[in-house]
Design a protein around this motif. Structure first.
Motif, mmCIF file in Angstrom:
data_model
loop_
_atom_site.group_PDB
_atom_site.id
_atom_site.type_symbol
_atom_site.label_atom_id
_atom_site.label_comp_id
_atom_site.label_asym_id
_atom_site.label_seq_id
_atom_site.Cartn_x
_atom_site.Cartn_y
_atom_site.Cartn_z
ATOM 1 N N GLN A 1 0.423 -1.345 0.086
ATOM 2 C CA GLN A 1 0.036 0.087 0.350
ATOM 3 C C GLN A 1 0.847 0.807 -0.030
ATOM 4 O O GLN A 1 2.159 1.354 0.950
ATOM 5 N N LEU A 2 0.600 2.420 -0.880
ATOM 6 C CA LEU A 2 1.346 2.949 -1.194
ATOM 7 C C LEU A 2 2.704 3.286 -1.959
ATOM 8 O O LEU A 2 3.978 4.508 -1.946
ATOM 9 N N HIS A 3 3.000 2.093 -1.536
ATOM 10 C CA HIS A 3 4.715 1.789 -2.353
ATOM 11 C C HIS A 3 4.506 0.855 -3.287
ATOM 12 O O HIS A 3 3.747 -0.122 -3.599
ATOM 13 N N GLY A 4 5.551 1.403 -4.447
ATOM 14 C CA GLY A 4 5.051 1.071 -5.809
ATOM 15 C C GLY A 4 6.401 0.554 -5.480
ATOM 16 O O GLY A 4 6.873 -0.176 -4.702
ATOM 17 N N CYS A 5 5.595 -0.193 -6.999
ATOM 18 C CA CYS A 5 7.335 -1.598 -7.549
ATOM 19 C C CYS A 5 8.743 -1.066 -6.825
ATOM 20 O O CYS A 5 9.410 -1.751 -6.402
ATOM 21 N N CYS B 1 13.088 0.575 -18.198
ATOM 22 C CA CYS B 1 12.367 -0.576 -17.567
ATOM 23 C C CYS B 1 11.412 -0.757 -18.253
ATOM 24 O O CYS B 1 10.709 -0.214 -18.751
ATOM 25 N N GLU B 2 11.185 -1.884 -17.433
ATOM 26 C CA GLU B 2 9.632 -2.682 -18.164
ATOM 27 C C GLU B 2 9.055 -3.775 -16.814
ATOM 28 O O GLU B 2 9.774 -3.552 -16.138
ATOM 29 N N ILE B 3 7.943 -2.920 -16.847
ATOM 30 C CA ILE B 3 7.518 -3.127 -15.634
ATOM 31 C C ILE B 3 5.284 -3.347 -15.338
ATOM 32 O O ILE B 3 4.827 -2.409 -16.201
ATOM 33 N N SER B 4 5.193 -4.027 -14.935
ATOM 34 C CA SER B 4 4.129 -4.760 -15.690
ATOM 35 C C SER B 4 3.701 -6.297 -14.458
ATOM 36 O O SER B 4 4.230 -6.980 -13.376
ATOM 37 N N ASN B 5 2.321 -6.617 -14.045
ATOM 38 C CA ASN B 5 2.052 -7.588 -13.596
ATOM 39 C C ASN B 5 2.124 -7.275 -12.367
ATOM 40 O O ASN B 5 2.456 -8.489 -11.090
ATOM 41 N N LEU B 6 1.714 -6.591 -11.201
ATOM 42 C CA LEU B 6 2.372 -6.386 -10.157
ATOM 43 C C LEU B 6 0.888 -6.663 -9.264
ATOM 44 O O LEU B 6 0.190 -6.388 -10.176
ATOM 45 N N SER B 7 0.763 -5.840 -8.217
ATOM 46 C CA SER B 7 -0.515 -5.868 -7.518
ATOM 47 C C SER B 7 -1.407 -7.006 -7.358
ATOM 48 O O SER B 7 -2.735 -7.029 -8.087
ATOM 49 N N ASP C 1 -0.316 -3.457 -17.464
ATOM 50 C CA ASP C 1 -0.970 -4.628 -16.643
ATOM 51 C C ASP C 1 -0.511 -3.826 -15.363
ATOM 52 O O ASP C 1 -1.018 -5.281 -14.453
ATOM 53 N N ILE C 2 -1.604 -3.178 -14.598
ATOM 54 C CA ILE C 2 -1.911 -3.420 -13.392
ATOM 55 C C ILE C 2 -3.092 -2.303 -12.681
ATOM 56 O O ILE C 2 -3.326 -1.818 -13.557
ATOM 57 N N PRO C 3 -3.779 -3.339 -12.087
ATOM 58 C CA PRO C 3 -5.375 -2.478 -11.622
ATOM 59 C C PRO C 3 -5.005 -1.704 -10.961
ATOM 60 O O PRO C 3 -6.159 -1.119 -10.719
ATOM 61 N N SER C 4 -4.002 -0.473 -10.081
ATOM 62 C CA SER C 4 -3.652 0.741 -9.788
ATOM 63 C C SER C 4 -2.819 1.141 -10.818
ATOM 64 O O SER C 4 -3.121 1.126 -11.792
ATOM 65 N N SER C 5 -2.535 2.312 -9.788
ATOM 66 C CA SER C 5 -1.923 3.689 -11.004
ATOM 67 C C SER C 5 -0.670 2.900 -11.182
ATOM 68 O O SER C 5 -0.279 2.329 -11.248
ATOM 69 N N ALA C 6 0.000 3.452 -12.224
ATOM 70 C CA ALA C 6 1.456 3.321 -13.199
ATOM 71 C C ALA C 6 2.856 4.066 -12.802
ATOM 72 O O ALA C 6 3.522 3.596 -11.565
ATOM 73 N N VAL C 7 1.953 5.244 -11.759
ATOM 74 C CA VAL C 7 2.756 6.522 -11.656
ATOM 75 C C VAL C 7 2.244 6.702 -10.109
ATOM 76 O O VAL C 7 0.867 7.726 -10.375
#
Length: 208
Positions: free
Chosen positions: A5-9, A23-29, A55-61
């Protein structure tokens, strides 16, 4: 699955001179689907450059702070489960200013679903956030329900210029925040008063 919560990958606090690029950032949360962004930056002067985030149900950034630069990213298929959010989400403090969103591609941010109450945007400036610049972006099929592709909840001196909007229900939407409901549940809270009048003083220069 590296987010909470409130902290990104990828998370920076006190971000001056810090950045995320190429970077490629995907499929988290996967376990917690809200407020778990791909990148979280807190502070001043952070850089998000030339990434693909998807592919993130929440925000990208997610941002809290000033003078962030978000440039030449490809962001798509995000914020499809969290309501009242943006693919890029910044909120809570009217002293935040100077963030620039330049030459990014935003595609399929947000997804309409039953019982949605507010909406989803490509870029969301929430809670009187001011002084943002959105320039030269290509924004395709973004914005749901009451939100445009760029959504502002209060704030001043926000600039949306020279962008291409394709297939969006609304390009830009604006909501005025000072209702009695907003005052009672948000502006009078001790945490909000501390943020507005102790951490910074929004009634004095340069914030006034």
């Amino acid at each position: 699955q590296c987010s909470s919560q409130l902290h990104g990958c990828i998370n920076f606090t006190g971000a001056h001179g810090c950045g995320v690029s190429n970077c490629e950032i995907s499929n988290l949360s996967r376990h917690q689907h809200t407020y778990t962004p791909g990148v979280s930056i807190d502070g001043c002067g952070g850089l998000v450059l030339a990434n693909e985030i998807y592919d993130i149900p929440s925000s990208a950034v997610h941002f809290t702070g000033n003078d962030m630069l978000i440039v030449s990213n490809r962001i798509h298929d995000v914020t499809w489960e969290s309501d009242d959010q943006g693919g890029s989400d910044i909120y809570f403090d009217p002293s935040y200013a100077g963030c620039r969103f330049l030459f990014n591609s935003w595609t399929d941010v947000g997804k309409a679903w039953p019982h949605q109450s507010v909406g989803q945007a490509a870029m969301r400036f929430d809670g009187n956030v001011s002084g943002m610049t959105v320039y030269g972006n290509r924004i395709t099929r973004c914005g749901t329900y009451m939100f445009g592709a760029v959504q502002m909840h209060g704030g001043r001196f926000n600039t949306v210029d020279n962008n291409l909007f394709v297939g969006c229900r609304y390009a830009v939407s604006f909501m005025y925040p000072f209702t009695s409901w907003w005052w009672d549940i948000f502006l009078n809270k001790p945490a909000t008063l501390k943020r507005h009048h102790q951490d910074v003083e929004i009634l004095k220069p340069p914030y006034s």
